[in-house]
Structure formats: C-alpha cells, structure tokens
Design a protein around this motif. Structure first.
Motif, PDB file in Angstrom:
ATOM      1  N   ALA A 116     -10.692  34.582 -32.974  1.00 18.70           N
ATOM      2  CA  ALA A 116     -10.784  33.761 -31.761  1.00 18.70           C
ATOM      3  C   ALA A 116      -9.949  32.491 -31.894  1.00 18.70           C
ATOM      4  CB  ALA A 116     -12.243  33.400 -31.487  1.00 18.70           C
ATOM      5  N   TYR A 170     -19.326  40.891 -26.392  1.00 18.49           N
ATOM      6  CA  TYR A 170     -18.615  40.844 -25.122  1.00 18.49           C
ATOM      7  C   TYR A 170     -18.614  42.209 -24.431  1.00 18.49           C
ATOM      8  CZ  TYR A 170     -14.895  40.231 -21.725  1.00 18.49           C
ATOM      9  OH  TYR A 170     -14.186  40.186 -20.568  1.00 18.49           O
ATOM     10  N   GLU A 200      -9.229  47.710 -34.177  1.00 19.73           N
ATOM     11  CA  GLU A 200      -9.123  46.354 -33.648  1.00 19.73           C
ATOM     12  C   GLU A 200      -9.095  46.331 -32.120  1.00 19.73           C
ATOM     13  OE1 GLU A 200      -8.621  42.519 -32.724  1.00 19.73           O
ATOM     14  OE2 GLU A 200      -7.154  43.993 -32.070  1.00 19.73           O
ATOM     15  N   TYR A 201      -9.917  45.468 -31.540  1.00 26.61           N
ATOM     16  CA  TYR A 201     -10.048  45.440 -30.093  1.00 26.61           C
ATOM     17  C   TYR A 201      -9.569  44.131 -29.471  1.00 26.61           C
ATOM     18  CZ  TYR A 201     -12.431  45.082 -25.585  1.00 26.61           C
ATOM     19  OH  TYR A 201     -12.713  44.895 -24.272  1.00 26.61           O
ATOM     20  N   PHE A 202      -9.984  43.018 -30.058  1.00 28.30           N
ATOM     21  CA  PHE A 202      -9.791  41.693 -29.461  1.00 28.30           C
ATOM     22  C   PHE A 202      -8.311  41.362 -29.275  1.00 28.30           C
ATOM     23  CE2 PHE A 202     -10.974  36.937 -30.026  1.00 28.30           C
ATOM     24  CZ  PHE A 202     -11.088  36.789 -28.658  1.00 28.30           C
ATOM     25  N   PRO A 216     -17.518  33.289 -29.839  1.00 23.05           N
ATOM     26  CA  PRO A 216     -16.249  33.967 -29.521  1.00 23.05           C
ATOM     27  C   PRO A 216     -16.165  34.389 -28.053  1.00 23.05           C
ATOM     28  CG  PRO A 216     -17.195  34.848 -31.529  1.00 23.05           C
ATOM     29  CD  PRO A 216     -18.228  33.958 -30.928  1.00 23.05           C
ATOM     30  N   TYR A 243     -13.519  33.075 -25.128  1.00 20.82           N
ATOM     31  CA  TYR A 243     -12.767  34.011 -24.292  1.00 20.82           C
ATOM     32  C   TYR A 243     -13.001  33.713 -22.808  1.00 20.82           C
ATOM     33  CZ  TYR A 243     -10.985  38.378 -22.383  1.00 20.82           C
ATOM     34  OH  TYR A 243     -10.282  39.301 -21.664  1.00 20.82           O
ATOM     35  N   PHE A 245     -16.840  39.700 -31.875  1.00 14.48           N
ATOM     36  CA  PHE A 245     -16.545  39.677 -30.446  1.00 14.48           C
ATOM     37  C   PHE A 245     -17.236  40.831 -29.703  1.00 14.48           C
ATOM     38  CE2 PHE A 245     -13.447  40.421 -26.877  1.00 14.48           C
ATOM     39  CZ  PHE A 245     -13.703  39.244 -26.204  1.00 14.48           C
ATOM     40  N   SER A 246     -17.834  41.761 -30.456  1.00 11.60           N
ATOM     41  CA  SER A 246     -18.413  42.947 -29.811  1.00 11.60           C
ATOM     42  C   SER A 246     -19.470  42.660 -28.745  1.00 11.60           C
ATOM     43  CB  SER A 246     -19.031  43.896 -30.838  1.00 11.60           C
ATOM     44  OG  SER A 246     -18.279  43.965 -31.975  1.00 11.60           O
TER      45      SER A 246
END
Lengths: 313, 274
Positions: free
Chosen positions: B119, A256, B209-211, A271, A275, A253-254
C-alpha cells in the motif's frame, strides 16, 4: 588436513556466521570489496528502484495536497504536516486504525496462532500419511490467490443462496453486511492458519519426546506439559510466527475483496482505507500520509524481526 | 488419568481435528464441485453434492477470454521469477560464502524491504508509470514483481548457501576455479533444491498478486487475479463459471505449493525456521 583441523575451520566459519561478527577473516580467497559489491549491486538496484524510491516518494507525497484530478493534480502544494494532523482528527482514520488492530489481534494473534498450534499439536501423533494429507489440505487455503478465496467466501457467506445460510438454516442473513468485521476475521483466520501450523510443526519436532514422556510420567497434565516442556523449546518460534503473521495481516488487502471496507466503513482496515481515500476518493496526498504511517508501524515490527534473526544466527 | 478416559479424549481430539480440516477444505472442495455443475444447480439455494458433471462452466470461462489472462499471469510470474532468481544467486553468494564486511550490511537492508507494505509503494508506482506511459505493460509488472520477491529469494538462498560445507568450496579454489565457475559448477549444484524452492515461492507470489495488478494493469496486461476479482459479487449468478475459472487459476499454485511445501516456512521466515 586432519579431521580435527577440518572441523575447526568449519566451526570457525559457523561461529562467524551465527554471530554475524568479524567476517573479514573468512574472505580468505580475496573476493574483495569491489567484486562483492558488484555481485550484490544488481539486486540492490532493482530493490532500490521499485521498492525504496516509491516508498520515499510516498513520504514526499504525504506532505503535499496532491490529488488524482483537478488543479492539485498539476500543481501540488507543500502542506507540511497538514495531512497528518488531518488524519489524527479524522474519525474515519481512527476507526480504521482501531479496526486494523482488531483484525490483527482477532485473526492473526488469536485465530491463526491458536488454530495453527492446535493442528500442529494434534498432527504430531497421527500417521505420517494422514499428516501430510491434512497439511496439504490446510495449505490450500493459504496458497490460493486471494481473489479466488475471496470469491469462495463471498459465495459462502452470501445472504441470497449462500452455502452457510443453507447449512445453518438462517436463510437471508447477509453475513458480510451484518457482521463485516467478524466475517473478515474468520476469513483471515481460515486463510492464514497454514503458515502457523507448518511453523509449529517444525518447532514441535524439535521438542525432545523423552522430556515430554518424563513430564507425563511425573503426572503433568496436558496444560502443564505445554507450559513447562513445550513452551520453553518453541519460544523463539512463537515470537517469529507472531511477528510475521501480524505484519502480513496488518498489510493484507484481501478484506477489500470481501467487503470493500463497508458497509459504511465498518470493516475498513488501513490498506483498504488508503485505497478508498487515494484512488477512489482521489486524495493522493492524504492517502500517502496514511501509507507513511503504515510504513512506520511496519518498520518498528521489522526492526524487532531483524534483531531476532541476528540473535538466532 | 486412566487409559480409557485418555483414549476417549484422544478420539475426541482427533474428531475435532478432522472437523477443523473439513472446515478448512470445504470452500475449496465446493469450488471444485461447483465448477462442474450447470449454473442453475451451482447457484441454487439447496447445496447439492451428487450431480451429473458438465464442463459448461469451463467453456464459459474460456469464452470470457480466460486464456489471455492466464497467459499474462504466466508471463508475469515466469519473467519475475527468472529476474529474482538470477539476481539473487550472485547476491546471496556474496552475502554468505564470500563475505565482505561492509557489503554484509546490505543484508539488513534487504530484509527490511521485505516488510514494505504494498500500500505504501503502489501510489508512486502508479503515478510514475502513468507519467511515462508504462501502465498496462506486462513486463513492467513482471519487473516490479521481481523486485518484490528479491528480498525473500536472497534471504532464502543465503540460508541454503550457509549450509554448504566450506571444504568443498576451498577445494574448488585450490583447483583454481574462477569465481564464475565456482558459482555455476560447484555452488549451484549443491543448493539446487534451495534455488528450486525459492523459484517456486517467487512464482506463487507473482501468480497470486492482486493489489499491484489491479492498479498497474487495465486490459492488455491484466492478469488472472483482478480478472477473477472483478466478477466477485454476492448474487452468485456466475457461480459455476467463476468456480471453473478459479479452479484453472488455482492449479499452478497448488502444484507449486505442493512441491515447495517443505521449504515454504523456511522461505517465508527468511531462514529463521529451518
């Protein structure tokens, strides 16, 4: 017990462990199915509740028109495979799928593998201290939180006062806007190389130096040595590495944090696409359908990996 | 090939490697240096390497409530590590030393959940927690992290337990040690390095962890990564303070990663690579 019998017991157990075959015989002390299940159950329940149930829910959401707000938020309707047919016809989705493929190919399969192998190969011959310093420095890129490394790269690539522009004398170039895909590919190569490096270091340690030596004496060049001596020894490692880094990159996801998928979808990997669609655009049903597609792709790669692990044991 | 061209080539390869290493290290070094610059110098177009260090950036970061975010991160990371290690030990034990046929099948299950993309699970989690009012709760986030790390910790510990010599466990059984005593007194001390490595890896994942944190927390339970993420912008007016904040946030994982370095690959390949 004599030493021979001792060894026999152990080799039996190891044989069982590797083959994953008959294991009942090992349970000599009689733990029993119920108690064994009891030991595994708490972990299973947690994983079921927070990973598997949500994933199953995603499958369900994917066949509804659920939205974050509005009428469909209160009364979602079953829409069958509409979301999936819509996805296939959606140029943004196809674009995203293509970009994800580019991202995985460019940054994982080519970038991280090549840079990681090059580092491992060179570090093989340097003094131990130098090697561990280098490994630690490279590891930093990989171990730091993605939000930190993303911020470092945003500052690095910025058009207005960015360090890269100052070094290249290309003042004003907005790298993230003008070359978004190239930027996230370079970024992810930088970020992920440490894993490949460490893995290949471990692999190269298992190549017998005598074989390399005799190949060299026989006049084999560096490339021939790599192909004929090294590769056969590390084939399994290469496969493991490729599968794992492909999966991680695929799900990453980075990007993003660097480009948010933009400008105008130009770096919108899956991903990020999910989002943007589901939480930014509120189309939870559609986003879930795409998540399900991602889940399927993951599952295929995971099956390969589980198979690989079984063979190794 | 004669020896002089070989050594020349060797020198070239070494040089290229060092340049590569410098490229890898540069952004991190830059962050560290910028954290000690005054804002005007950090965001100036001309990069400077020699300057008088100041702690202004660190003070500003703390003024922005950095301590609270760090505390949330610590709570989430430590709680989730305890959860995943405590649950992984009995599971790994049942799946390696005392193996029973059908229970063995759960191994493949564990490993396949490792490949679940975040996701794909984040939307339902978000909706469920929203419905029952558990969004923005640090312990809820910790439990989710615990579940997220379990597949790795189970597999990693199992790979360590498989190496315990069977004779030692047999001897304990002859002594008449019960199952619980066998785990705590005999098996655990033997695989302590493995337990420590699994705990460190799980700590690193949760800390970074970010998401999930971005979606499942908003204010009270917000952790450091989304806090830092919210200040990322290309204009660079917060470069010094962000660099300082990032340096603080990076320290725990740098230490954990340095300690666990040797076991990282093993853990992440789930025991496939020793």
């Amino acid at each position: 017990m004599t030493a021979t019998a001792d060894r026999k017991v152990r080799s039996n157990r190891e044989a069982g462990a590797r083959a994953g075959g008959p294991v009942d015989s090992i349970d000599a002390a009689g733990l029993g199915r119920a108690r064994a299940a009891g030991l595994v159950a708490p972990a299973l329940v947690l994983v079921l509740a927070f990973l598997v149930v949500p994933a199953a829910w995603t499958v369900y959401l994917g066949v509804t028109d659920y939205r974050l707000t509005g009428i469909q938020a209160a009364n979602p309707e079953f829409v069958g495979l509409d979301n999936f047919t819509a996805a296939l016809a959606d140029p943004d989705f196809r674009n995203s799928l293509w970009l994800t493929l580019l991202f995985v190919l460019g940054s994982a399969i080519v970038g991280q593998t090549v840079a990681g192998f090059a580092l491992a190969w060179t570090l093989r011959t340097v003094p131990k201290l130098v090697r561990s310093v280098v490994e630690t420095l490279v590891l930093l890129a990989w171990i730091l939180p993605s939000s930190i490394v993303a911020f470092l790269w945003v500052a690095y690539l910025s058009g207005d006062g960015g360090t890269l522009n100052a070094m290249l004398q290309t003042s004003g170039t907005e790298w993230l806007l003008e070359h978004p895909m190239a930027s996230i590919i370079v970024f992810n190569t930088w970020r992920g190389t440490a894993f490949s490096m460490l893995l290949f270091s471990a692999a190269l340690g298992a190549v017998p130096p005598s074989q390399l030596e005799s190949a060299r004496l026989a006049g084999a060049g560096a490339f021939a040595q790599l192909r004929d001596v090294v590769l056969p020894h590390i084939r399994g490692h290469v496969l493991t590495n490729t599968l794992l880094i492909s999966l991680w990159t695929f799900n990453d996801f980075s990007p993003y944090l660097l480009t948010a998928g933009g400008p105008n979808h130009a770096s919108e990997t899956l991903p990020v696409f999910i989002y943007n669609k589901a939480l930014y655009g509120g189309q939870l049903g559609y986003g879930s359908a795409i998540s399900f597609i991602m889940l399927l792709i993951n599952l295929v790669i995971a099956l390969f990996y589980v198979r690989l692990l079984r063979e190794r044991r | 090939m004669n020896s002089s061209t070989r050594s020349a080539r060797g020198a070239l390869v070494t040089l290229v490697t060092w340049i590569l290493v410098l490229i890898f290290f540069f952004p991190v070094l830059w962050m560290f240096l910028n954290g000690f610059k005054p804002e005007s110098l950090a965001s100036s177009i001309n990069p400077s390497f020699i300057f008088k260090p100041v702690t202004e950036g660190y003070q500003l970061a703390m003024d922005r409530g950095m301590a609270g975010y760090l505390q949330n991160s610590l709570t989430a990371a430590v709680t989730s590590t305890i959860i995943s290690v405590l649950l992984a030990i009995p599971a790994a034990y049942a799946l390696s030393i005392r193996r029973v046929k059908n229970v063995q099948n759960s191994l493949s299950f564990f490993i396949s959940t490792r490949f679940m993309p975040l996701a794909a699970i984040v939307l339902p989690l978000f909706m469920i927690f929203k419905t029952v009012g558990l969004l923005d709760n640090i312990y809820v986030l910790a439990i989710v992290y615990g579940a997220m790390n379990l597949p790795v910790t189970v597999w990693m510990m199992r790979s360590f337990l498989l190496e315990v010599p069977f004779e030692i466990i047999e001897a304990a059984r002859v002594d008449g040690a019960g199952m619980f005593r066998e785990i705590v007194r005999i098996v655990l001390p033997l695989v302590l390095p493995g337990v420590a490595a699994a705990a460190l890896i799980s700590f690193i994942f949760a800390w970074n962890e970010y998401f999930l944190a971005l979606l499942l927390t908003s204010s009270a339970a917000r952790t450091t990564p989304p806090f830092l993420g919210s200040f990322v912008d290309g204009r660079g007016q917060f470069l010094a303070v962000l660099s300082a904040a990032a340096t603080i946030a990076a320290l725990p994982v740098i230490i954990a990663g340095w300690v666990a370095q040797k076991q990282l690959v093993r853990g992440l390949s789930m025991g496939a690579i020793k």
